[in-house]
Motif scaffolding. Structure first.
Motif, mmCIF file in Angstrom:
data_model
loop_
_atom_site.group_PDB
_atom_site.id
_atom_site.type_symbol
_atom_site.label_atom_id
_atom_site.label_comp_id
_atom_site.label_asym_id
_atom_site.label_seq_id
_atom_site.Cartn_x
_atom_site.Cartn_y
_atom_site.Cartn_z
ATOM 1 N N GLU A 87 0.381 -1.308 0.104
ATOM 2 C CA GLU A 87 0.153 0.066 0.200
ATOM 3 C C GLU A 87 0.880 1.112 -0.247
ATOM 4 O O GLU A 87 1.767 1.232 0.729
ATOM 5 C CB GLU A 87 -1.033 0.114 1.006
ATOM 6 C CG GLU A 87 -0.553 0.117 2.525
ATOM 7 C CD GLU A 87 -1.407 0.415 3.850
ATOM 8 O OE1 GLU A 87 -2.315 1.005 3.504
ATOM 9 O OE2 GLU A 87 -0.732 0.207 4.799
ATOM 10 N N LEU A 88 0.470 2.506 -0.421
ATOM 11 C CA LEU A 88 1.230 3.564 -0.867
ATOM 12 C C LEU A 88 0.928 4.193 0.904
ATOM 13 O O LEU A 88 -0.542 4.331 1.224
ATOM 14 C CB LEU A 88 0.532 4.767 -2.167
ATOM 15 C CG LEU A 88 1.125 5.907 -1.346
ATOM 16 C CD1 LEU A 88 2.178 6.091 -2.116
ATOM 17 C CD2 LEU A 88 0.256 6.625 -3.209
ATOM 18 N N VAL A 89 1.923 5.035 1.133
ATOM 19 C CA VAL A 89 1.592 5.368 2.717
ATOM 20 C C VAL A 89 1.632 6.703 2.431
ATOM 21 O O VAL A 89 0.894 7.441 2.885
ATOM 22 C CB VAL A 89 3.139 5.036 3.350
ATOM 23 C CG1 VAL A 89 2.617 5.380 4.203
ATOM 24 C CG2 VAL A 89 2.576 3.028 3.915
ATOM 25 N N ALA A 90 2.609 6.994 1.882
ATOM 26 C CA ALA A 90 3.234 9.256 1.587
ATOM 27 C C ALA A 90 4.137 8.974 0.056
ATOM 28 O O ALA A 90 3.971 7.856 -0.412
ATOM 29 C CB ALA A 90 4.119 9.689 2.793
ATOM 30 N N SER A 91 3.832 10.217 -0.507
ATOM 31 C CA SER A 91 4.042 10.614 -1.638
ATOM 32 C C SER A 91 4.460 12.326 -1.716
ATOM 33 O O SER A 91 3.571 12.329 -0.988
ATOM 34 C CB SER A 91 3.338 10.239 -2.473
ATOM 35 O OG SER A 91 2.161 10.990 -2.811
ATOM 36 N N ILE A 92 5.281 12.693 -2.468
ATOM 37 C CA ILE A 92 5.627 13.996 -2.580
ATOM 38 C C ILE A 92 6.406 14.058 -3.878
ATOM 39 O O ILE A 92 7.067 13.148 -4.492
ATOM 40 C CB ILE A 92 6.780 14.158 -1.712
ATOM 41 C CG1 ILE A 92 7.324 15.640 -1.747
ATOM 42 C CG2 ILE A 92 7.939 13.367 -1.795
ATOM 43 C CD1 ILE A 92 8.571 16.124 -0.895
ATOM 44 N N THR A 93 5.733 15.643 -4.738
ATOM 45 C CA THR A 93 5.690 15.365 -6.150
ATOM 46 C C THR A 93 7.064 16.141 -6.193
ATOM 47 O O THR A 93 8.330 16.784 -5.112
ATOM 48 C CB THR A 93 4.887 16.064 -6.083
ATOM 49 O OG1 THR A 93 4.310 17.563 -5.688
ATOM 50 C CG2 THR A 93 3.290 16.254 -6.708
ATOM 51 N N ASP A 107 -4.886 7.820 4.610
ATOM 52 C CA ASP A 107 -5.380 8.115 5.741
ATOM 53 C C ASP A 107 -5.341 7.941 6.925
ATOM 54 O O ASP A 107 -4.763 8.200 8.492
ATOM 55 C CB ASP A 107 -6.854 7.878 6.265
ATOM 56 C CG ASP A 107 -8.111 8.579 4.953
ATOM 57 O OD1 ASP A 107 -8.752 8.355 4.648
ATOM 58 O OD2 ASP A 107 -7.316 9.293 4.839
ATOM 59 N N SER A 108 -4.221 6.240 7.369
ATOM 60 C CA SER A 108 -3.803 5.965 8.666
ATOM 61 C C SER A 108 -2.414 6.624 9.707
ATOM 62 O O SER A 108 -2.552 6.231 10.444
ATOM 63 C CB SER A 108 -3.847 4.408 8.259
ATOM 64 O OG SER A 108 -2.682 4.214 7.377
ATOM 65 N N VAL A 109 -1.954 7.375 8.506
ATOM 66 C CA VAL A 109 -0.357 7.695 9.061
ATOM 67 C C VAL A 109 -0.893 9.663 9.237
ATOM 68 O O VAL A 109 0.255 9.874 9.539
ATOM 69 C CB VAL A 109 0.505 7.526 8.368
ATOM 70 C CG1 VAL A 109 0.736 5.717 7.748
ATOM 71 C CG2 VAL A 109 0.632 7.832 7.246
ATOM 72 N N LYS A 110 -1.930 10.185 8.890
ATOM 73 C CA LYS A 110 -2.183 11.317 8.514
ATOM 74 C C LYS A 110 -1.696 11.844 10.087
ATOM 75 O O LYS A 110 -2.294 11.046 11.169
ATOM 76 C CB LYS A 110 -3.573 12.126 8.061
ATOM 77 C CG LYS A 110 -3.112 11.498 6.470
ATOM 78 C CD LYS A 110 -4.890 12.014 6.387
ATOM 79 C CE LYS A 110 -4.593 12.126 3.938
ATOM 80 N NZ LYS A 110 -6.035 12.806 4.138
ATOM 81 N N GLY A 111 -0.776 12.899 10.653
ATOM 82 C CA GLY A 111 -0.136 13.756 11.790
ATOM 83 C C GLY A 111 0.793 12.144 12.265
ATOM 84 O O GLY A 111 1.587 13.498 13.471
#
Length: 115
Positions: free
Chosen positions: A46-52, A61-65
């Motif tokens: 699953e994708l956890v985080a990305s940055i362009t 959603d589960s890791v926001k914050g």
């Protein structure tokens, strides 16, 4: 062929923190979309985080914050700072870079969160 090497995984107690780093063999992150994925046993990746390349960030959603993705100005490193870790964050974490039509993956680093 761009090579990505992750580091920083390990064993941590619930509530603890870890910082993952991904170093690229070339300055790809100035132009690529960088991301962190994770895969738990028996689960899909699953994708956890990305940055362009422009710095826009997205998180599952589960890791926001709790998690923060960042990259250095040289374009060779992407980090994932993980705070307030939970047992359900346990997985192999993979660095990913997408540039034009190419996708590159690191070998993964294990993160284990004990309860």
């Amino acid at each position: 062929q761009v090579q990505l090497v992750e580091s920083g995984g390990g064993l941590v107690q619930a509530g603890g923190s870890l910082k993952l780093s991904c170093v690229a063999s070339e300055r790809i992150f100035n132009n690529a979309v960088a991301a962190w994925y994770r895969q738990a046993p028996g689960m899909q990746r699953e994708l956890v985080a990305s940055i362009t390349n422009g710095g826009d960030r997205k998180y599952v959603d589960s890791v926001k914050g709790r998690f923060t993705i960042s990259k250095d100005n040289a374009g060779k490193m992407v980090n994932l700072e993980m705070n307030s870790l939970r047992p359900e964050d346990t997985a192999v974490y993979f660095c990913n870079a997408k540039f034009l039509l190419q996708t590159f993956w690191g070998q993964g680093t294990q993160v284990t969160v004990s309860s």
